[in-house]
Design an enzyme around this catalytic site. Structure first.
Site, PDB file in Angstrom:
ATOM      1  N   ASN A  49      -8.513  -2.668  -2.355  1.00  0.00           N
ATOM      2  CA  ASN A  49      -9.875  -2.238  -2.026  1.00  0.00           C
ATOM      3  C   ASN A  49     -10.053  -0.728  -2.166  1.00  0.00           C
ATOM      4  O   ASN A  49     -11.174  -0.220  -2.100  1.00  0.00           O
ATOM      5  CB  ASN A  49     -10.260  -2.684  -0.611  1.00  0.00           C
ATOM      6  CG  ASN A  49      -9.370  -2.098   0.457  1.00  0.00           C
ATOM      7  OD1 ASN A  49      -8.145  -2.251   0.420  1.00  0.00           O
ATOM      8  ND2 ASN A  49      -9.959  -1.424   1.431  1.00  0.00           N
ATOM      9  N   HIS A  50      -8.954   0.004  -2.401  1.00  0.00           N
ATOM     10  CA  HIS A  50      -9.060   1.448  -2.610  1.00  0.00           C
ATOM     11  C   HIS A  50      -9.008   1.842  -4.084  1.00  0.00           C
ATOM     12  O   HIS A  50      -9.200   3.027  -4.389  1.00  0.00           O
ATOM     13  CB  HIS A  50      -7.971   2.188  -1.829  1.00  0.00           C
ATOM     14  CG  HIS A  50      -8.274   2.298  -0.368  1.00  0.00           C
ATOM     15  ND1 HIS A  50      -8.891   3.395   0.186  1.00  0.00           N
ATOM     16  CD2 HIS A  50      -8.075   1.417   0.647  1.00  0.00           C
ATOM     17  CE1 HIS A  50      -9.039   3.196   1.493  1.00  0.00           C
ATOM     18  NE2 HIS A  50      -8.552   2.014   1.798  1.00  0.00           N
TER      19      HIS A  50
ATOM     20  N   ASP B  96       0.827  -1.213   0.000  1.00  0.00           N
ATOM     21  CA  ASP B  96       0.000   0.000   0.000  1.00  0.00           C
ATOM     22  C   ASP B  96       0.861   1.264   0.000  1.00  0.00           C
ATOM     23  O   ASP B  96       1.562   1.528   0.980  1.00  0.00           O
ATOM     24  CB  ASP B  96      -0.900   0.022   1.233  1.00  0.00           C
ATOM     25  CG  ASP B  96      -1.777  -1.211   1.352  1.00  0.00           C
ATOM     26  OD1 ASP B  96      -1.406  -2.259   0.791  1.00  0.00           O
ATOM     27  OD2 ASP B  96      -2.822  -1.133   2.011  1.00  0.00           O
TER      28      ASP B  96
END
Length: 424
Positions: free
Chosen positions: A285-286, A224
Site C-alpha cells: 500500500n506504500h 516491509d
C-alpha cells in the site's frame, strides 16, 4: 479540512459500501439537528446529481466544495454541519484519503508536475550534450545503447551496462560502504528504473506471479522494509545475493518512512535486470503515489526522498515502476503471498485477481465504489482477525477477515496457507 471530509463521508456511509444511501443521509442529518425532513430530502437531491438514489465520494465532494451543501441552510444548521466537517482523523488511511479529495485537481497537478519534470530533463540533457563526454576505460565499464556516461569527475559507483550479476553485487557493496552519502549518478537511476519497468512488465504481465522454489535452492519472502537499507543489506549478506537458486520475493512496502528506499530499489532493480528469475516484487500500500506524497512522519516520504536526491522526473519514473509490480504471488502452487490480505467479495479467486487492471495506477482511489478497485485495495490494505467473518477495517480502507474466510479462500483455490506483511 481534507481529512475531515473523508471522516464525514465515512460517518454518512454507515454500511461501508462506498455510497451514501438516502436512509443513511437522513439518519445522520437528523442526528446533527436543525433540519426538517423536507430540507434533508432536498439536500440529498442536491447531492445525488446523477439521480441514482445514492451519493458516491465524488458527488459528496462536489456537493460540499461547490457550496451547494450550505447554500440554503439556516445559520444554526450551517454551524452544525460545519462541526461535522471539522472532526479530525488519526488513522493511516485517513492520511491517504487526504490526498484524494479531488482527482480532477490531482490530475491537473500531476500534469503540471510532469511538464515541469520534462523541462528539467530537457535542461539536464542540454547541459550533458553541451559537454564533451570524457573517455572511459572500456575494460572497467561498458555502456548500453543510448546511455549517457557520467562525467569524468563523478566519483561514485560506475555500474557496468548492460547490468551483470557482478555489477549488481558491486552496487550492493557500494551502498554497504557509503549508504546514501555517495549517491548513484542520475543517469544510472534513470537507466535502472526504466529498464526494470520494461523488463518486469514483460516478465510478469499479470497481477499474480506463479513461482517455484528452486531445487536445489530456496525462496525467501521479505516483508516491509520501508527505506531501511541496513536491514536489506543485512538480509542479502546473511542469506546471499539474489540468484536463480537463491530467489527473493519482496512483499511490498519498500517505499516510505525510512529515507533510503531509493537505494533499496536500485539494488533490487539491478539484480532483476541481471537475472529476471531471481527477484519478485509485490506491491504494497506504500508503492502508491498518494501515500508517497505524505511526509515521513505521517507514514509517507518517498516522494520527498526521490525529489531531494534527484528530481521530479526520477520520481515519475518510480511511479511507472510501481505500476508494473505484481499484486500477489503463488509459490509452489500452494502458498499465496500478498501484502495486505483477502477481499470483501464472496468468492475470491486467483483468476479474479488476475483480471484486475493493475497497470492502470499505483493503487485505485481509496473511496472507489468500483468492485474491482475495491478488491485491489483490499489486497493491499486488509488485515486478518481472530473473529469469524468480514468486518470494516479500522484503517478506513480494506477489511478485517476471520480464519473462516482464509480457510474458504485456500480451499477454493487449492492452496495451503497465506503469507502476508503489512502489520508490524
Amino acid at each position: 479540512q481534507e481529512q475531515a471530509l473523508s471522516e464525514a463521508f465515512e460517518r454518512f456511509d454507515i454500511n461501508g459500501d462506498g455510497k451514501i444511501q438516502a436512509d443513511e443521509f437522513h439518519k445522520l442529518m437528523n442526528n446533527i439537528g436543525g433540519f426538517s425532513s423536507n430540507e434533508i430530502s432536498k439536500l440529498f437531491g442536491d447531492a445525488d446529481t446523477d439521480g441514482s438514489g445514492s451519493v458516491d465520494w465524488r458527488e459528496f465532494i462536489h456537493w460540499v466544495c461547490s457550496g451547494k451543501a450550505t447554500k440554503d441552510m439556516s445559520s444554526s444548521a450551517a454551524k452544525s454541519f460545519a462541526r461535522l466537517l471539522s472532526r479530525e482523523a488519526a488513522t493511516e488511511a485517513s492520511f491517504l484519503k487526504e490526498a484524494m479529495i479531488s482527482h480532477a485537481v490531482q490530475a491537473n497537478l500531476r500534469e503540471s508536475d510532469v511538464g515541469k519534470s520534462e523541462a528539467e530533463e530537457r535542461q539536464y540533457r542540454s547541459r550533458k550534450n553541451s559537454r564533451r563526454i570524457a573517455p572511459v576505460d572500456a575494460s572497467a565499464t561498458s555502456f548500453a545503447p543510448g546511455f549517457i556516461a557520467p562525467d569524468e569527475d563523478y566519483n561514485g559507483y560506475r555500474l557496468p551496462l548492460p547490468v551483470t550479476f557482478e555489477g549488481a553485487q558491486g552496487l550492493m557493496q557500494h551502498y554497504l560502504m557509503h549508504g546514501e552519502s555517495l549517491p548513484l549518478h542520475p543517469t544510472y537511476v534513470s537507466y535502472l528504473t526504466l529498464e526494470f519497468t520494461k523488463a518486469y512488465k514483460a516478465q510478469h504481465p499479470r497481477p499474480v506471479v506463479h513461482v517455484d522454489t528452486p531445487s536445489p535452492g530456496r525462496l525467501t519472502v521479505v516483508g516491509d522494509t520501508h527505506g531501511q537499507l541496513a536491514d536489506v543489506l543485512h538480509i542479502l549478506f546473511q542469506l546471499g545475493p539474489p540468484t536463480s537458486e537463491n530467489r527473493y520475493l519482496f512483499n511490498g512496502d519498500i517505499a516510505d518512512r525510512g529515507h533510503q528506499a531509493v537505494e533499496i530499489f536500485m539494488i533490487l532493480f539491478a539484480f532483476f535486470l541481471a537475472d529476471p528469475s531471481c527477484i519478485i516484487i509485490n506491491r504494497g500500500n506504500h508503492e502508491n503515489e498518494d501515500m508517497n506524497a505524505l511526509d515521513s512522519e505521517n507514514g509517507g516520504g518517498f516522494s520527498d526522498e526521490v525529489r531531494g536526491k534527484y528530481n521530479s522526473l526520477a520520481y515519475r519514473r518510480f511511479l511507472g515502476a510501481f505500476k508494473v509490480l505484481s499484486v500477489a504471488a503463488v509459490v509452489q502452487k500452494e502458498i499465496f503471498v500478498v501484502h495486505g490480505g483477502l477481499s470483501r467479495i464472496k468468492t475470491l479467486t486467483v483468476d479474479y485477481i488476475n483480471s484486475l487492471p493493475h497497470h492502470d495506477y499505483t493503487a485505485p482511489p481509496p473511496m472507489s465504489s468500483q468492485l474491482k478497485e475495491q478488491v485491489f485495495l483490499d489486497l493491499l490494505w486488509s488485515d486478518p482477525t481472530n473473529e469469524k467473518g468480514k468486518f470494516k477495517s479500522d484503517r478506513g480502507i480494506g477489511i478485517k477477515y476471520g480464519p473462516d474466510i482464509t480457510t474458504k479462500f485456500c480451499m477454493h483455490n487449492r492452496l495451503r496457507f497465506i503469507v502476508r506483511s503489512h502489520q508490524v
